[in-house]
Design an enzyme around this catalytic site. Structure first.
Site, short mmCIF file in Angstrom:
data_model
loop_
_atom_site.label_atom_id
_atom_site.label_comp_id
_atom_site.label_asym_id
_atom_site.label_seq_id
_atom_site.Cartn_x
_atom_site.Cartn_y
_atom_site.Cartn_z
N ASP A 310 3.64 43.52 35.38
CA ASP A 310 2.26 43.65 35.09
C ASP A 310 1.77 44.21 36.89
OD1 ASP A 310 -0.50 43.45 34.34
OD2 ASP A 310 -0.12 41.43 34.42
N GLU A 505 -9.66 37.10 33.56
CA GLU A 505 -8.64 37.00 34.73
C GLU A 505 -8.76 35.17 35.72
OE1 GLU A 505 -5.09 39.65 36.03
OE2 GLU A 505 -6.32 40.91 35.15
#
Ligand code: BGC
Ligand code: BGC
Length: 616
Positions: A310, A505
């Protein structure tokens, strides 16, 4: 619920494996290291793509061209692809984007409801069609890799990424995840995949514990708690970055029972890529987990595609970058989403191989996997995607499927005295709330920009547009943002649309999920002006509404519906039935959050997974 488009399955061919062997035999270490490197679109010049043999490129959330049009998107991607093709071996770069609910960075693309809403549809065939459309819109812009689906099983709805998960029920996550993988990766008549899917975030990103991210950030300072301009105190008061990227404190049995099955299912369905989670387990960052990445994913489950890190994920392993690079590659990562300083990454990786800290075999295995998925998606033959699809980006055909998804995702939680459906012939109707008329709000995060934005951010129809188009010519609509109408207005029915502003997020981690004072005001204001109050909630997760429920005659959970808000009116006015079922439980109070607390709580939740009144 078998998919309506039974497809040919893609199979690995010995001929392609042979081509990969030949390429590997010709490649220098620099060329191999370049393949492993993934760079963010604005952090590299086209000529550097060939100079450094870059293998992967991406747009992060909002990594858009200006002006943001499908044509400019295509140009942005192909301008970086051209130099890759001029290299000695002409290996194309693969371009990825967070096409997580449609090709959602692109202005004018269709934006589907977020995964939580798709979980409510329980319709795998629909989700597969959504994947196919998303793949077409991606290919139009030459994007061959969608960083989707998230197959998270969110155990604590305070987590900002809850809406990216299909459900809290593992089986439902598996079923929907497989459908999206099959749609995105549908095999063309020529026998290759359209777009690569990516099961993320491996593993147990949805099992992190409240407060554990803050503790981690103090131990290993990293850059992923960047603020949105709030003071640290204000962030802490809200709960931002308390749980996202934190620690999953569960044992291996639970890890395997609750969080691994969607990956097993996705691998069986042929998923080509897996993205690793920022979170930690068993004292290690996932990005450093050789056991879970290599022993379990690659060996035990037989995953032969590529594992990608990521965004700056490896930076969180250790304050020393060299250690982070060595640990992550040796753990089993094949491509590194650097994404900014690719020169530092490349020189560090070269040094590590030259020092013998990373073996040549590990590098070859990583590059083999990268080339394998590039062949699977026909990148060598079609490095520029399919320009003929540009005209289909955001087409009415695509929007019709998104509208169908909105209709099927609505969950009717209360309907006293059959308040719904509404008559189209009401003389007057009250509509309250900013969320009733705002594309940006109804799309949520990961829409045009990373965090999403309030306002007319892209093309679509709002809920209010849909209501206006559905009611009779003689119906007067009174619309007020705050729901405060003048004293002379009184109607049979009022509709209050309560919303939560967009987030993505850790910015969406929330300590308290109770309806806010503004939201409560938006109920109380129109309540005085109508006999029946219908409440529509636009939110990425269930909100605590136990005390307010008695004030509502009807309650509809609309989730984050995306660009086709007219799907709401379709059901509200009875053209289609309510069929959606809750994919998450709905807590009575904060005491029933997280899931483990609900299981030991003496009372049942307000609504259970599977609840939802259906109409005909
Ligand atoms: C997210 C991923 C995403 C990546 C690229 C990360 O911050 O966790 O889900 O795919 O960024 O934008
Ligand atoms: C990017 C996102 C990414 C995030 C990671 C942002 O700047 O736009 O795509 O997920 O950084 O922190």
């Amino acid at each position: 619920m078998s998919p309506s488009n039974p497809k040919k399955t893609y199979t690995r061919s010995p001929a392609i494996e042979k081509q990969i062997d030949d390429l590997l035999a010709k490649m220098t270490l620099e060329e191999k290291v370049g393949q492993i490197t993934m760079v963010e679109t604005y952090s590299i010049e086209p000529e550097q793509v060939s100079e450094y043999f870059i293998g992967g490129l991406l747009s992060g959330g909002g990594g858009n061209p200006d002006p943001n049009t499908p044509e400019n998107w295509r140009k942005m991607v192909t301008d970086l692809q051209k130099p890759a093709l001029t290299t000695r071996l002409g290996i194309p770069a693969i371009y990825g984007s967070d096409a997580v609910h449609g090709h959602n960075n692109v202005k004018g693309a269709v934006i589907f409801p977020h995964n939580i809403a798709l979980g409510a549809t329980r319709d795998a065939d629909l989700v597969q069609r959504i994947g196919q459309i998303t793949a077409k819109e991606c290919l139009a812009t030459s994007v061959h890799w969608a960083f989707a689906p998230a197959v998270s099983v969110p155990m604590d709805v305070r987590w900002g990424r809850s809406y990216e998960g299909f459900s809290q029920d593992t089986d439902l996550v598996s079923e929907m995840g497989v459908a999206l993988v099959q749609g995105l990766q549908a095999t063309s008549d020529a026998g290759h995949m359209n777009v690569l899917a990516c099961a993320k975030h491996y593993l147990a990103d949805g099992a992190t514990e409240w407060g554990s991210k803050r503790a981690l950030a103090e131990a290993v300072p990293d850059t992923n708690t960047a603020t949105a301009g709030l003071s640290e105190q204000a962030e802490e008061d809200l709960g931002q970055w308390q749980i996202d990227q934190g620690i999953s404190k569960i044992d291996e049995a639970e890890l395997r029972a609750k969080h691994l099955p969607p990956y097993i299912a996705a691998i069986e369905a042929g998923v080509q890529t897996v993205m690793v989670s920022y979170s930690s387990w068993g004292g290690l960052k996932m990005h450093a987990q050789r056991y879970l990445l290599t022993d379990v994913l690659k060996q035990e489950l037989g995953f032969d595609g590529l594992v990608v890190s990521d965004w700056m994920g490896i930076d969180q392993i250790d304050p020393d970058f060299y250690t982070s690079v060595v640990t992550s590659i040796n753990a089993g990562l094949d491509m590194i989403m650097v994404p900014y300083d690719f020169r530092r990454f490349i020189s560090t990786l070269l040094e590590a191989v030259q020092n013998g800290d990373i073996s040549q075999e590990r590098i070859d295995d990583a590059v083999r996997r990268i080339l394998r998925v590039k062949f699977a998606v026909n990148l060598f033959e079609q490095p520029f995607g399919d320009e003929s699809l540009v005209a289909q980006v955001g087409s009415s055909v695509h929007r019709a499927v998104a509208r169908e998804a909105v209709r099927k995702s609505l969950v009717l939680l209360k309907n006293d005295a059959d308040s719904l459906p509404l008559s189209k012939d009401l003389p007057a109707l009250l509509v309250a709330g900013q969320g009733a008329n705002d594309i940006g709000i109804q799309c949520g995060g990961w829409s045009i920009t990373w965090q999403g934005e309030v306002g007319a951010t892209t093309t679509g129809t709002t809920l209010l547009d849909g209501i206006r188009d559905t009611v009779s010519k003689n119906t007067t609509i009174h619309y007020a943002l705050d729901g405060a109408f003048t004293a002379d207005i009184h109607t049979e029915v009022g509709i209050a649309v309560l919303h939560v502003p967009p987030y993505a997020e850790g910015f969406g981690d929330r300590y308290d999920l109770a309806l806010s004072n503004d939201q409560i005001q938006l109920l109380d204001n129109p309540r005085k002006h109508c006999n029946k109050l219908v409440v529509i909630l636009i939110a990425g997760r269930p909100l605590i509404s136990t005390e307010q429920l008695p004030k509502m005659d009807a309650l509809v959970m609309a989730w984050l519906p995306g660009t086709e808000g007219n799907g709401v009116a379709d059901v509200l006015f009875g053209d289609y039935p309510f069929t959606g079922k809750l994919p998450f439980y709905w807590a009575r109070s904060m005491e029933q959050i997280p899931y483990a607390a609900m299981q030991t709580h003496p009372e049942k939740p307000l609504f259970e997974i599977g609840d939802g009144i259906t109409s005909s």
